[in-house]
Write a protein that holds these residues in place. Sequence first.
Motif, PDB file in Angstrom:
ATOM      1  N   THR A  72      -0.969  -7.983  -1.830  1.00 60.19           N
ATOM      2  CA  THR A  72       0.495  -7.991  -1.730  1.00 60.19           C
ATOM      3  C   THR A  72       1.083  -6.666  -1.267  1.00 60.19           C
ATOM      4  OG1 THR A  72       0.771  -7.286  -4.022  1.00 60.19           O
ATOM      5  CG2 THR A  72       0.646  -9.680  -3.609  1.00 60.19           C
ATOM      6  N   LYS A  73       0.285  -5.611  -1.228  1.00 63.52           N
ATOM      7  CA  LYS A  73       0.718  -4.248  -0.876  1.00 63.52           C
ATOM      8  C   LYS A  73       1.660  -3.638  -1.924  1.00 63.52           C
ATOM      9  CE  LYS A  73      -0.518  -4.519   3.853  1.00 63.52           C
ATOM     10  NZ  LYS A  73      -1.814  -5.075   3.597  1.00 63.52           N
ATOM     11  N   THR A  74       1.726  -4.234  -3.118  1.00 61.13           N
ATOM     12  CA  THR A  74       2.568  -3.730  -4.202  1.00 61.13           C
ATOM     13  C   THR A  74       1.970  -2.453  -4.770  1.00 61.13           C
ATOM     14  OG1 THR A  74       3.165  -5.999  -4.771  1.00 61.13           O
ATOM     15  CG2 THR A  74       3.587  -4.309  -6.444  1.00 61.13           C
ATOM     16  N   VAL A  75       2.769  -1.379  -4.835  1.00 61.01           N
ATOM     17  CA  VAL A  75       2.327  -0.119  -5.437  1.00 61.01           C
ATOM     18  C   VAL A  75       2.354  -0.284  -6.952  1.00 61.01           C
ATOM     19  CG1 VAL A  75       2.854   2.328  -5.755  1.00 61.01           C
ATOM     20  CG2 VAL A  75       3.117   1.278  -3.498  1.00 61.01           C
ATOM     21  N   ILE A  76       1.200  -0.037  -7.602  1.00 67.69           N
ATOM     22  CA  ILE A  76       1.111  -0.221  -9.048  1.00 67.69           C
ATOM     23  C   ILE A  76       0.785   1.075  -9.792  1.00 67.69           C
ATOM     24  CG2 ILE A  76       0.491  -2.657  -8.779  1.00 67.69           C
ATOM     25  CD1 ILE A  76      -2.419  -1.865  -9.518  1.00 67.69           C
ATOM     26  N   GLY A  77       0.578   2.167  -9.072  1.00 69.23           N
ATOM     27  CA  GLY A  77       0.281   3.430  -9.731  1.00 69.23           C
ATOM     28  C   GLY A  77      -0.162   4.476  -8.739  1.00 69.23           C
TER      29      GLY A  77
END
Length: 176
Positions: A72-77
């Motif tokens: 998803t290319k979501t930044v999580i950290g």
Amino acid sequence: MKTIYSERLSLQEVSQKDAESLFHIWSNPEITKFMNIPAMTRVNQAMDMIQLFESLSQEKKGNRFTISLTETKTVIGSCGFNYLDYENDRGEIGYELDKEYWGQGYMTEALKTLIHLGFSEFALNRIEAKVEPENVASQYVLKKIGCKEEGLLRQYEKAKGTYIDLIMFSVLRENL
């Protein structure tokens, strides 16, 4: 811009485009509780932090990567080397993860990838991490990736105006 992939994650060198996503993480007091920074209140604080990471990388004294879900290319950290000491072939890692993603094995996966990079690309012999005694979850992750607890560093660092104890963990190239 360097990107490293693992099974579910991509680690990409931080840049100013990550400011909003990282601000979301760095502004949560539950996440910054064990970091040596207070929870951020303005996005320009994240921009300043990213600028510091970028200059460390340019000087080859450290680096930082955003951790994103590949799908998803979501930044999580983020994670990276707080410092790189090439004279002694060692580095210190630091990391944090958005609370929504805790307990799903993401940080273990990211740190295994980071440690592989440290030993293979940076030719390090020792990678260390310092953790507050109350940060049990972080200690668990470090042990899971092969780090050994070395001992307590009493009042080692001043964080948020108070001297704090830290536990030193490390992994050696020969241990992997």
